[in-house]
Design a protein around this motif. Structure first.
Motif, mmCIF file in Angstrom:
data_model
loop_
_atom_site.group_PDB
_atom_site.id
_atom_site.type_symbol
_atom_site.label_atom_id
_atom_site.label_comp_id
_atom_site.label_asym_id
_atom_site.label_seq_id
_atom_site.Cartn_x
_atom_site.Cartn_y
_atom_site.Cartn_z
ATOM 1 N N ASP A 159 -13.514 -28.944 33.411
ATOM 2 C CA ASP A 159 -13.863 -28.183 34.618
ATOM 3 C C ASP A 159 -13.308 -28.829 35.889
ATOM 4 O O ASP A 159 -13.187 -28.171 36.915
ATOM 5 C CB ASP A 159 -15.400 -28.079 34.756
ATOM 6 C CG ASP A 159 -16.006 -27.366 33.562
ATOM 7 O OD1 ASP A 159 -15.297 -26.519 32.981
ATOM 8 O OD2 ASP A 159 -17.158 -27.683 33.197
ATOM 9 N N LYS A 207 -4.443 -24.415 46.652
ATOM 10 C CA LYS A 207 -4.675 -23.334 45.686
ATOM 11 C C LYS A 207 -4.388 -21.978 46.327
ATOM 12 O O LYS A 207 -3.742 -21.110 45.732
ATOM 13 C CB LYS A 207 -6.118 -23.407 45.174
ATOM 14 C CG LYS A 207 -6.411 -22.425 44.046
ATOM 15 C CD LYS A 207 -7.826 -22.602 43.532
ATOM 16 C CE LYS A 207 -8.126 -21.607 42.433
ATOM 17 N NZ LYS A 207 -9.483 -21.782 41.879
ATOM 18 N N ASP A 224 -5.688 -16.296 35.396
ATOM 19 C CA ASP A 224 -6.793 -16.885 36.158
ATOM 20 C C ASP A 224 -6.424 -18.323 36.540
ATOM 21 O O ASP A 224 -6.402 -19.216 35.687
ATOM 22 C CB ASP A 224 -8.068 -16.858 35.295
ATOM 23 C CG ASP A 224 -9.251 -17.459 36.058
ATOM 24 O OD1 ASP A 224 -9.212 -17.431 37.304
ATOM 25 O OD2 ASP A 224 -10.178 -17.993 35.411
ATOM 26 N N THR A 226 -7.020 -21.851 37.830
ATOM 27 C CA THR A 226 -8.154 -22.772 38.044
ATOM 28 C C THR A 226 -7.707 -24.104 38.642
ATOM 29 O O THR A 226 -8.530 -24.956 38.966
ATOM 30 C CB THR A 226 -8.884 -23.058 36.705
ATOM 31 O OG1 THR A 226 -7.934 -23.611 35.793
ATOM 32 C CG2 THR A 226 -9.514 -21.812 36.132
ATOM 33 N N GLN A 379 -2.234 -25.374 32.778
ATOM 34 C CA GLN A 379 -3.572 -25.038 32.291
ATOM 35 C C GLN A 379 -3.630 -24.902 30.772
ATOM 36 O O GLN A 379 -4.631 -25.240 30.152
ATOM 37 C CB GLN A 379 -4.070 -23.753 32.962
ATOM 38 C CG GLN A 379 -4.553 -24.008 34.378
ATOM 39 C CD GLN A 379 -5.053 -22.762 35.084
ATOM 40 O OE1 GLN A 379 -4.925 -22.650 36.281
ATOM 41 N NE2 GLN A 379 -5.628 -21.807 34.358
ATOM 42 N N TRP A 383 -3.884 -29.536 30.025
ATOM 43 C CA TRP A 383 -5.221 -29.698 30.616
ATOM 44 C C TRP A 383 -5.838 -31.055 30.300
ATOM 45 O O TRP A 383 -6.580 -31.612 31.106
ATOM 46 C CB TRP A 383 -6.148 -28.545 30.192
ATOM 47 C CG TRP A 383 -6.376 -28.452 28.702
ATOM 48 C CD1 TRP A 383 -5.637 -27.742 27.808
ATOM 49 C CD2 TRP A 383 -7.410 -29.096 27.966
ATOM 50 N NE1 TRP A 383 -6.125 -27.908 26.548
ATOM 51 C CE2 TRP A 383 -7.227 -28.738 26.615
ATOM 52 C CE3 TRP A 383 -8.474 -29.937 28.301
ATOM 53 C CZ2 TRP A 383 -8.059 -29.195 25.601
ATOM 54 C CZ3 TRP A 383 -9.306 -30.391 27.289
ATOM 55 C CH2 TRP A 383 -9.100 -30.025 25.962
#
Length: 759
Positions: A159, A207, A224, A226, A379, A383
């Motif tokens: 996260d 971002k 998406d 992140t 991602q 990651w």
């Protein structure tokens, strides 16, 4: 230790008392002796009025006078002998007193020395204890640090991702910086010499910047995002900057390899490709300059697929053909690739497959695709390595003086925190330095650290981010070295040792030779890159004897002018990279015969020096041609004797070596008979300068010192002719014609040395 000390003091004290007692006894004995003598003297006194009265007018030789004289003489002799005895005793006493004093002094010296020795032993023991304690504390600190690092790694989560660090690589002039400019909507390119990036720049994309840039493409992709942002390092493109690129490559998570669609893979692109594969860094290939395809219709800043839909069939065919050529060239390098939207799921999961993205850095077409693709790779594939970690991972990129801020250090914080007020440990050539961080500055978002703009001040920085650190005493900090922070539980010595562990490698790069040029650069990073280039990538390497940073001063010119005195005038040279040269320094250089080559691009500097060295080498070869004699053995062909003397013209076969015009020939079998010098060589009616092994040629030999030498009289075909070698001619060959001789020619030189007894 205290008991030994007391015993030594007691012994010295007793010795001193004994010697004092002996001295006192000697003094008393001397006094007693004195008294005795005084008593004896008083017994011998006589009254001047005693005895018979005498008349002065009476006879001088009377018996009374004689008796008086006799008594006077006796008294005088006794007194003299007493005086002699007194002097001897006095000397003895003085000697005893002197010896007693010396004894006391020696005893005192010994006592003080014993105390001093005892103190030194105590100090040494204390130092050993302190060193052991420090080593123990360092080990404990290291253990605690490693445990903390392990705990921090275990605490990472998916996260909390950090920014991926992206590097742009490729050949010179492929459009790397323009591509970055397009993403950033700024223009660094104009501020750079020759359009080639000279220093590592770090650009942070927030971002929201990424979302804005990829908005149009993401309408169809539905990805998406992140990631907290992206950090791009723009590394120099030319092969002369391998040093900076290696640093960039080792720091980056993912790379963009820019390939010119019009030219395909070039030397440096291949080099960058090998480097990325060696480091195991995932990368995407940007097929740049797609707008150069014939009749390309520009669709500014659109996704590449939308732009391709607008093109004519002929343009698409050219694009396809050039893209296939690039794929084929990549395949030759062992890289499987495909246009990214044509890649299947299997290709994506296969880590060996590289996506190709057609782009135009000028029109902005395909730039969205690159950005989104980098985010997707980060991602989906990276990651694990992008999970933010509390362990500080920080590297120095550049050390620069900034007006109003003093000496600052540009660092790349990959992981962990950097806070204002932290005790940071930096690496310098003189050892580690501990400096308090007085300020942390970053440029505004999407601006590069090298471009002067208003800086933003921070209290705390979280990786990954490029940041400018302000502190005291940062002048000597080395580029490419780690930065560590001393935490509350850390041992300073452990952190210092850890920071310095990489220095040995850097020092080897900066080690200097006794003979060589002087290298002056604007920054440490540039100096490091230039040294690496001169030493490792030039053939032969250019030796460096002195290095410097910043403006060239008169003292620098004087320093390198010593090469003229050492007999190496070619090294009385300063290679100045991106630094100012004041007028007085140039004038002084002309006076002391020092050359200063200046350039804003490293390889231009190398070209200038190489050109100068080639001219110098050529001049030296011309000067040495008269001394240097090439080795050769020739056999006379008796059926081809054209003239027997003055000049001798004969046909010969070169048995070994190289026969050149100007070679002196002799016959060792006839006591080294000098036949003459070859003035011309002909083969099939054509004159030539040299004849190599196996060739049959006609040669003209002239002997100015002995024109009467005749073929058939002094020598004939039964004798082979040899080149007349001397020590000087062999040395000249080694110095100036080494590359002209092959291994078998050098073996012949060794053979001829034995013939002529040359040591």
């Amino acid at each position: 230790m205290d008991a030994e000390k007391k015993a030594a003091e007691e012994e010295a004290k007793q010795k001193a008392e004994e010697e004092a007692r002996l001295a006192e006894e000697a003094r008393l004995a001397a006094e007693e002796e004195e008294k005795k003598k005084e008593e004896e003297d008083s017994g011998d006194d006589w009254d001047a009025d005693s005895g018979d009265d005498w008349d002065a007018d009476s006879d001088a030789s009377g018996p009374k006078l004689d008796a008086l004289e006799q008594r006077l003489q006796q008294a005088t002799s006794v007194e003299d002998s007493d005086d002699d005895e007194d002097l001897i005793e006095k000397e003895k006493r003085k000697e005893k007193e002197r010896l007693a004093q010396l004894g006391k002094e020696r005893a005192e010296r010994e006592r003080l020395q014993a105390i001093k020795d005892a103190e030194m032993e105590e100090q040494e023991a204390e130092m050993e204890r302190q060193e052991m304690l420090a080593a123990q504390k360092r080990e404990e600190g290291k253990k605690r640090r490693l445990e903390q690092e392990k705990a921090n790694i275990a605490a990472r989560t998916r996260d909390d991702l950090r920014c991926p660090i992206v590097v742009i690589m490729g050949h010179v002039d492929t459009g790397k910086t323009k591509l970055l400019d397009k993403i950033r909507k700024t223009n660094v390119q104009e501020g750079e010499a020759g359009g080639i990036t000279q220093q590592i720049g770090a650009t942070y994309f927030e971002k929201k910047t990424l979302l804005t840039q990829t908005e149009k493409l993401n309408e169809t992709e539905k990805f998406d995002l992140t990631l907290p942002g992206m950090l791009v390092i723009d590394t120099p493109g030319h092969e002369s900057f391998t040093n900076l690129r290696s640093r960039g490559s080792s720091l980056c998570d993912v790379a963009i390899l820019v390939v010119d669609l019009m030219h395909g893979l070039e030397q440096q692109t291949i080099e960058s490709l090998q480097m990325l594969r060696k480091k195991g860094t995932p990368f995407v290939v940007a097929l740049n300059k797609v707008d150069r395809c014939y009749d390309w219709k520009t669709r500014k800043d659109t996704p590449i697929r939308d732009a391709l839909k607008e093109q004519s069939e002929g343009t698409l065919q050219e694009f396809r053909s050039r893209a296939d050529d690039a794929k084929l060239q990549l395949q030759e390098q062992g890289v499987n690739s495909n246009i990214y939207w044509e890649m299947g799921d299997d290709d994506w999961t296969n880590s060996d497959f590289v996506p190709l993205v057609p782009t135009s850095a000028v029109t902005g077409e395909g730039v969205q695709d690159i950005l989104l693709l980098l985010c997707q790779i980060s991602q989906r594939k990276l990651w694990e390595q992008l999970m933010w970690c509390a362990n500080l991972q920080c590297t120095v990129l550049e050390v620069k003086a900034i007006d109003g801020l003093g000496m600052t250090v540009d660092v790349l914080v990959v992981n962990g925190y950097l806070r204002e007020g932290d005790k940071a440990v930096f690496c310098t050539l003189d050892g580690p330095i501990v400096a308090e961080i007085r300020g942390l500055l970053t440029p505004p978002p999407s601006r590069e650290m090298r471009i002067k703009s208003e800086y933003i001040h921070h209290k705390e920085i979280k990786g990954a981010l490029g940041v400018k650190v302000i502190g005291n005493g940062l002048e000597k900090v080395m580029a490419g070295t780690p930065v560590m922070v001393v935490g509350p539980d850390d041992e300073v010595e452990d952190i210092k040792a850890e920071v310095m562990s990489d220095l040995t490698r850097l020092q080897e790069k900066l080690s200097t030779d006794k003979k060589g040029v002087m290298v002056q650069a604007s920054t440490l990073g540039a100096l490091e890159a230039l040294l690496q280039f001169l030493r490792e990538e030039t053939k032969p390497p250019i030796p460096v004897s002195a290095i410097g940073i910043g403006t060239i001063h008169k003292r620098d010119v004087t320093k390198i002018s010593i090469m003229n005195e050492k007999g190496c005038p070619e090294y009385a040279t300063i290679l100045a990279f991106d630094v100012p040269v004041p007028k007085e320094a140039r004038e002084h250089a002309e006076e002391v015969n020092v050359r200063i080559f200046t350039a804003d691009i490293i390889y231009h500097l190398f070209d200038q020096f190489t050109r100068f060295m080639e001219q110098l080498q050529e001049k030296r070869r011309e000067d040495a041609a008269a001394i240097a004699v090439f080795p050769s053995i020739v056999k006379i062909l008796p059926q081809h004797i054209f003239n027997q003397k003055d000049p001798i013209i004969i046909g010969v076969e070169v048995v070994e070596g190289i026969l050149k015009v100007g070679t002196p020939l002799c016959v060792p079998a006839l006591g080294g008979l000098h036949v003459g010098v070859v003035t011309s060589i002909e083969q099939n009616g054509r004159e030539q300068e040299t004849a190599r092994k196996g060739l049959s040629v006609a040669i003209k030999i002239v002997n100015e010192n002995n024109p009467t030498i005749t073929y058939g009289r002094q020598f004939d075909a039964s004798h082979s002719l040899y080149s007349s070698l001397t020590r000087a001619s062999i040395d000249a060959l080694k110095l100036h014609f080494k590359d002209k001789l092959e291994n078998e020619d050098w073996r012949l030189v060794v053979k001829l040395k034995k013939v002529y007894n040359i040591i």
